[in-house]
Motif scaffolding. Sequence first.
Motif, short mmCIF file in Angstrom:
data_model
loop_
_atom_site.label_atom_id
_atom_site.label_comp_id
_atom_site.label_asym_id
_atom_site.label_seq_id
_atom_site.Cartn_x
_atom_site.Cartn_y
_atom_site.Cartn_z
N VAL A 365 13.86 -105.55 70.09
CA VAL A 365 12.42 -105.54 69.85
C VAL A 365 11.90 -104.11 70.04
O VAL A 365 12.14 -103.50 71.10
N SER A 367 9.35 -101.02 70.90
CA SER A 367 8.41 -100.87 72.02
C SER A 367 7.05 -101.45 71.68
O SER A 367 6.53 -101.26 70.58
N PHE A 368 6.48 -102.16 72.61
CA PHE A 368 5.14 -102.74 72.43
C PHE A 368 4.36 -102.57 73.73
O PHE A 368 4.94 -102.44 74.82
N THR A 525 1.88 -108.90 73.49
CA THR A 525 2.59 -109.75 72.53
C THR A 525 3.46 -108.88 71.62
O THR A 525 3.24 -107.68 71.48
N PHE A 526 4.46 -109.54 71.04
CA PHE A 526 5.28 -108.88 70.03
C PHE A 526 5.66 -109.89 68.96
O PHE A 526 5.69 -111.10 69.20
N ASP A 527 5.93 -109.38 67.76
CA ASP A 527 6.36 -110.20 66.64
C ASP A 527 7.86 -109.99 66.40
O ASP A 527 8.43 -108.96 66.78
N ARG A 576 3.47 -113.40 67.62
CA ARG A 576 2.71 -113.49 68.87
C ARG A 576 3.50 -114.14 70.02
O ARG A 576 3.10 -115.14 70.60
N GLU A 591 4.48 -100.11 78.85
CA GLU A 591 5.26 -100.29 77.63
C GLU A 591 6.55 -101.06 77.94
O GLU A 591 7.14 -100.91 79.00
N LYS A 593 10.17 -102.90 75.77
CA LYS A 593 10.93 -103.09 74.54
C LYS A 593 12.10 -104.02 74.82
O LYS A 593 12.44 -104.30 75.98
#
Length: 604
Positions: A365, A367-368, A525-527, A576, A591, A593
């Motif tokens: 994933v 970085s978010f 959240t991450f996609d 999400r 942050e 990931k």
Amino acid sequence: MKIRIYYMVLGILLTISVHAQHSFTLSDTAFLLDSKPFVMISGEMHYPRVPREAWRARMKMAKAMGLNTIGTYVFWNVHEPQKGKFDFAGNNDVRAFVKIAQEEGLWVILRPSPYVCAEWEFGGYPYWLQNEEGLIVRSKEVKYLREYAAYIKEVGRQLAPLQVNHGGNILMVQIENEYGSYGSDKEYLEINKKLFIEAGFDGLLYTCDPAPDIAAGHLPGLLPAVNGDVTPSKVHRLIQENHGGVGPYYVAEWYPAWFDWWGTTHHTVPAERYVGKLDSILTAGISINMYMFHGGTTRGFMNGANYNDKSPYEPQISSYDYDAPLDEAGNPTEKFMKFREVIARHLPAGVVLPEVPEAKAAVAVPSFGLGEAGRVSDMLPAPVRNGSPLTFEDLHQDYGFVLYRSKLTGGRAGVLRLKELRDYAVVMVNGGIVGTLDRRLAQDSLALQLPAGEVQLDILVENLGRVNFGPYLLKNRKGITEKVAFNGEEVKGWEMYGLPFKEVKGMRLKKGGDSGHAPVIRRGTFDLPVVGDTYLDMRQWGKGVVWINGHNVGRYWSVGPQQTLYVPVEWLKATRNEVVVLELIKPEQKELKGLDKAVLNEVK
């Protein structure tokens, strides 16, 4: 064997599946399944450590390696988290676990002793037993036996009908667990046997102990199994010495590797060291249960700890990878393939192993950000007030954290001392972190320079896992278990805020919220364009806990060796995916990931 019976009712064809009843008995040399010699090639796998959605896939892997049996403990604190309140639903549905094994053509060895060890919180005992005055676990004490009996009867309602002599797939049931490493009271073991029979376990019962402790831990009349890295000749000798000179022969815990605890290197054992040993055991016709075949993850707050008078407190990590043949994510390792080759040489004529399922894809994933935040101290429940600190047990709290708050007169320097801290404390003055104390390192004191005026002292204490082995089972209370002193004077007048963090839904966090220098909860959240397993990279973070889509995926701690948290594909979605992080000591980190592989051996 499954038999299908067809009925025609009102023109509708109904199919009813029934399972044929089998016999499973002992001869002087072998286990007999339907009167024919049978060698159990078993692997341990624990249902709470694997997402329910993945149970079947893991069992297919077991079949592909050549296993014909699955071993599992049953965990009292999972099924009776509070006194008299039983839970056999969802990931706790051990009955479904056993039935899925039957559907996949696997037998089961059941280990429902109230004490399991298993690197599990309190060795499987529910925390509330410590609130029963005078109760002594693993003893003949009346209150303990009463609670034990109530629990094992509930387990019997779930699982006794699934014994092989009732048409199910449970071959044997273990009473107690490595009792010889703890005591030698045969009368106590006889009570165990009686309680199991009363609960409906009327098939084969057995005990298991490490080789040095088998004489103390076995019960005459039951099969004594051996735990450990033992040669065939030693297995034969130990069982014969404790079983009237005969077999059959069973290694109930055969260790292909070992578990990990915080601050030490990841334990690994090359497959080559055990390939020959496995071959010799199977050549001798000895049944075996690999501990572990697949370890999985000790999620939430359910890890245990080791501790005794000669070694420090050693809380176990969340990953239970164990360097097992099937890794934490359920993928086959080199050890898996080499063990499969050995097992294939010992199969009955004409039997061919199924193909090994493909390893699952993992995704990295990008970085978010975790853009919403809030200080832990801003999300406190109503306090409990007392002159001296109360333990987790006093507060009727099982796991998680408790924030202890009091007042000090400022404008002076001194030493803050927490007597018998269990287990990790973040110390704050007027809301800001001034230091930490770690039971692993025997830390109990902190030098402070207090600002002028009245000072608010906050101590956020984490339960890092109750001891799961040895005499300290009886000394397992959590929190500040005695007193706090500043410059030798006891601090009085405490407010205590329970923070069990059983779920994180609905937390009121602010976008761009600044936590200051204090423990913080962050959310983002991450996609996932391609949904797959991932491993959250926690190497830039300090210490805390992570939730993904409401699932607690475990603890992280920069000391290592575990630096990633495994997130199973079954709990992820395309858009999400919500991540909540409780960070204790590096609140500035924002942050995160994911990696496509685990990092389990970086110690700092």
